[in-house]
Structure formats: structure tokens, C-alpha cells
Design a protein around this motif. Structure first.
Motif, mmCIF file in Angstrom:
data_model
loop_
_atom_site.group_PDB
_atom_site.id
_atom_site.type_symbol
_atom_site.label_atom_id
_atom_site.label_comp_id
_atom_site.label_asym_id
_atom_site.label_seq_id
_atom_site.Cartn_x
_atom_site.Cartn_y
_atom_site.Cartn_z
ATOM 1 N N UNK A 156 -5.344 36.006 -51.520
ATOM 2 C CA UNK A 156 -6.736 35.612 -51.421
ATOM 3 C C UNK A 156 -6.965 34.343 -50.628
ATOM 4 N N UNK A 157 -8.229 34.017 -50.428
ATOM 5 C CA UNK A 157 -8.607 32.930 -49.527
ATOM 6 C C UNK A 157 -8.336 31.547 -50.046
ATOM 7 N N UNK A 158 -8.231 31.361 -51.361
ATOM 8 C CA UNK A 158 -8.037 30.007 -51.876
ATOM 9 C C UNK A 158 -6.752 29.390 -51.359
ATOM 10 N N UNK A 159 -5.756 30.227 -51.086
ATOM 11 C CA UNK A 159 -4.500 29.727 -50.533
ATOM 12 C C UNK A 159 -4.746 29.075 -49.182
ATOM 13 N N UNK A 234 -10.837 42.376 -43.166
ATOM 14 C CA UNK A 234 -11.771 41.246 -43.107
ATOM 15 C C UNK A 234 -12.011 40.856 -41.648
ATOM 16 N N UNK A 235 -13.130 40.196 -41.434
ATOM 17 C CA UNK A 235 -13.542 39.815 -40.086
ATOM 18 C C UNK A 235 -12.713 38.664 -39.550
ATOM 19 N N UNK A 236 -12.477 38.665 -38.244
ATOM 20 C CA UNK A 236 -11.908 37.497 -37.576
ATOM 21 C C UNK A 236 -12.820 36.301 -37.818
ATOM 22 N N UNK A 237 -12.202 35.134 -37.996
ATOM 23 C CA UNK A 237 -13.008 33.929 -38.150
ATOM 24 C C UNK A 237 -13.908 33.683 -36.956
ATOM 25 N N UNK A 238 -13.439 34.064 -35.769
ATOM 26 C CA UNK A 238 -14.278 33.875 -34.573
ATOM 27 C C UNK A 238 -15.439 34.859 -34.546
ATOM 28 N N UNK A 283 -12.569 34.925 -47.061
ATOM 29 C CA UNK A 283 -12.639 36.022 -46.095
ATOM 30 C C UNK A 283 -14.022 36.690 -46.099
ATOM 31 N N UNK A 284 -14.426 37.168 -44.948
ATOM 32 C CA UNK A 284 -15.625 38.003 -44.841
ATOM 33 C C UNK A 284 -15.141 39.443 -44.766
ATOM 34 N N UNK A 285 -15.335 40.175 -45.845
ATOM 35 C CA UNK A 285 -14.828 41.535 -45.946
ATOM 36 C C UNK A 285 -15.843 42.541 -45.418
ATOM 37 N N UNK A 286 -15.344 43.724 -45.072
ATOM 38 C CA UNK A 286 -16.219 44.813 -44.646
ATOM 39 C C UNK A 286 -17.258 45.072 -45.725
#
Length: 338
Positions: A156-159, A234-238, A283-286
Motif C-alpha cells: 500500500x501507499x503508506x510505505x 493505479x495511475x501514473x503519478x504524472x 495511489x489513484x486506482x482505476x
């Protein structure tokens, strides 16, 4: 085994990536989708702009650099994503026909204190054009698996957020009424927040952007993403950042249309010199819907550009659960009243 693991990326290592040819068609396609300001999409209008010629969106430049790094480093590595970007400077315009290369330097590295199987590497990227002029610089950390460690999946993203360092929370504490007029530099109120708009990240859109600019497995392959640090596509950060720009331009276009409808001359915005402290917090997930906001945090008159001021703003994106997924500190040239 991938070619590059954490242990292979030693401080002082330098590599030149590219080249990448910027075509007019690609420049226009990106700008029309994400950053449709006149100096990015209209050659005639660009002549009367702050720069005076058609130029690439800064977010396009960032995405091109991402593609070069992915192709020549990340895709053959144990890379696990990045928590954000310390700083980006857009130093010179990128124009149609330019050929870009990215000089990549490892600045420092360290094992993760909380995850022994992971290491962090801090990079500097310097993008050069065909005249060896530096057009863009970027600094950020990237997470890599250690060579003999067990694979890490689904953490997950917290890491990502905790791995580099704890940073202050600049999230605005309150939101003031939206600006409904046509603000020039002098009209902007420090502390005022505007809601720019919302965007739903569909799976096909996530994959399409990633295939063009950031083809890491967790952005392009739903099945492979299940076994990644993120646990799902999940979406690319860009991509997340470029959609912020899309919403900002749409918001400004609505203000411009309102000004014209009331017989006023719209205030213009110029380019941005860069940004700092960009964070991909979750993360921005689908299927996620992200709502973007922008808050004026400061402003000053430009000494180098008569008739313009420089405006500083905190920007954020929040998902449908009310969780902040994205933020950064930006700046932009803003027209003054004449």
C-alpha cells in the motif's frame, strides 16, 4: 533477475538517457488533452503570449523524462515507485522539433529503516536539448527492492509516503468562497481556495497514458499490478498531475468565458517556472474520482517581467473517500492590471 537493484545504484553514477524527438503533433496532442493554454495549442495565439512561440507543456516535459527513465532504467529494475518529487524547474521552453536527452545522476542512497527489503535512491535529472541547453531539472527519491530480498507486494501507499521522510502537512485548513470574477494579480486573496473540478480515472485512460509515458507494470497490467506494492492497477503519478493541469485550465476557461460574456478583458496567465514538494500520498486506482483544489499562498510583483506578478499556490487532489492523494507547491506568472 532485473539488471538494476538497489545495490547497483551507487552515489555518483551518471547515465545519459535518450534521445527523444519532440514532434509538433505530439506536443499539440498532449496539450490539447491536458494543458490547452494558447501558447501550447495555437501557433497564432502563441505569438502574442508571454513566450512568443508555441511551446510544450511543462507536464509534457516531465512525462517525457519519465518515459526515458522507464525505458532505460526502471523497466529492467526492482523499482517500486516514487513517493513524490522534491523539485522541478522548467528552465527553457521545449519547442516542436527539439531533441531531448536526460542526464541521470544518483545523488545518494540508503536502506529503508522500516523495510529491510527496500532501499531508497535519490536522483537528479537534467534534460538537455540538441544545443546542450538545460531545459528542465528534477530531483526525487525512488524505491528499489534489494537484490536478494523477498518480493514485496500489496503493502500500500503508506510505505511510499513514510519511506523518505515525514513532511509538513500544507493542506488548507479551510476553504473560502470561490472566486467568481475575473481576477488579475492585484485581486488575488492569499488563503482563498478554488475547487477546480473532478475527474474519474478509468482503467483504459490509466493504461493509455502509462503506455505512452510510464509503462511500469502496475500502471499498464491489472494482473501484474496485483503482485506489486500497490496491489491493483493505479495511475501514473504524472497522469494524476497532468489531470490537475487539465482541471486548472478548464477552470480558467470558465472564468475567461464569464469575463467575455460581461464585456471584460480576461486576465492572462503565463508559464510556470516550476514546482516543489510534489507528493503522491496514496495511489489513484482505476475507478477513483479525484477532486482538485488550488489555494493562493503568496504573490509578488515580477522584477524581470513588467506587467506580471508571480503567484504561489498549494494544490491538492482528494479521492471519493475524502483522502488526499496528491499535493504540490506551484507558482505561475499572472497578469497585472494595466
Amino acid at each position: 533477475m532485473p539488471r538494476y537493484a538497489f545495490e547497483d545504484l551507487t552515489p555518483g553514477t551518471t547515465q545519459m538517457l535518450g534521445p527523444y524527438a519532440v514532434t509538433k503533433e505530439a506536443l499539440l496532442a498532449f496539450a490539447q488533452e491536458y494543458d490547452a493554454q494558447p501558447f501550447h495549442v495555437d501557433e497564432v495565439a502563441a505569438k502574442d503570449s508571454f513566450i512568443g512561440t508555441l511551446i510544450a507543456s511543462g507536464w509534457h516535459t516531465c512525462s517525457i523524462n519519465m518515459r526515458l527513465v522507464a525505458d532505460e532504467l526502471l523497466l529492467d529494475s526492482t523499482a517500486m515507485g516514487a513517493p513524490g518529487i522534491e523539485e522541478v524547474k522548467w528552465l527553457k521552453p521545449v519547442r516542436p522539433g527539439d531533441t531531448l536527452r536526460s542526464r541521470t545522476t544518483v545523488l545518494e542512497s540508503r536502506p529503508s529503516k522500516s523495510r529491510p527489503s527496500i532501499g531508497l535512491v535519490r536522483f537528479q535529472f537534467e534534460m538537455l536539448n540538441q544545443a546542450d541547453e538545460t531545459v528542465f531539472t528534477q530531483k526525487n527519491w525512488v524505491m528499489f527492492g534489494r537484490r536478494d530480498a523477498e518480493p514485496v507486494a500489496g503493502s500500500g501507499p503508506s510505505v511510499l509516503a513514510a519511506a523518505v521522510s515525514a513532511t509538513p502537512d500544507h493542506t488548507p485548513k479551510r476553504e473560502l468562497p470561490h472566486i467568481s470574477s475575473n481576477p488579475y494579480f492585484e485581486d488575488l486573496v492569499i488563503g482563498e481556495t478554488e475547487e477546480l473540478g473532478s475527474y474519474r480515472f478509468e482503467p483504459d485512460d490509466i493504461v493509455a497514458f502509462a503506455k505512452q509515458f510510464d509503462p511500469q507494470r502496475f500502471h499498464v497490467d491489472a494482473e501484474a499490478a496485483k503482485n506489486s506494492l500497490f496491489g491493483a492497477l493505479c495511475a501514473s503519478g504524472w497522469h494524476t498531475a497532468s489531470v490537475w493541469m487539465k482541471q486548472m485550465v478548464g477552470h480558467r476557461s470558465r472564468i475567461r468565458a464569464n469575463a467575455l460574456a460581461h464585456g471584460a478583458r480576461p486576465a492572462r496567465l503565463g508559464p510556470s517556472p516550476g514546482f516543489t514538494d510534489l507528493k503522491w500520498l496514496k495511489p489513484v486506482y482505476a475507478g477513483d474520482t479525484i477532486t482538485y483544489r488550488s489555494t493562493v499562498t503568496g504573490k509578488r510583483v515580477s522584477n524581470s517581467r513588467p506587467g506580471w506578478g508571480l503567484v504561489f499556490h498549494h494544490n491538492s487532489g482528494t479521492n471519493q473517500h475524502g483522502e488526499e492523494v496528491f499535493s504540490f507547491e506551484g507558482m505561475v506568472f499572472w497578469e497585472r492590471q494595466r
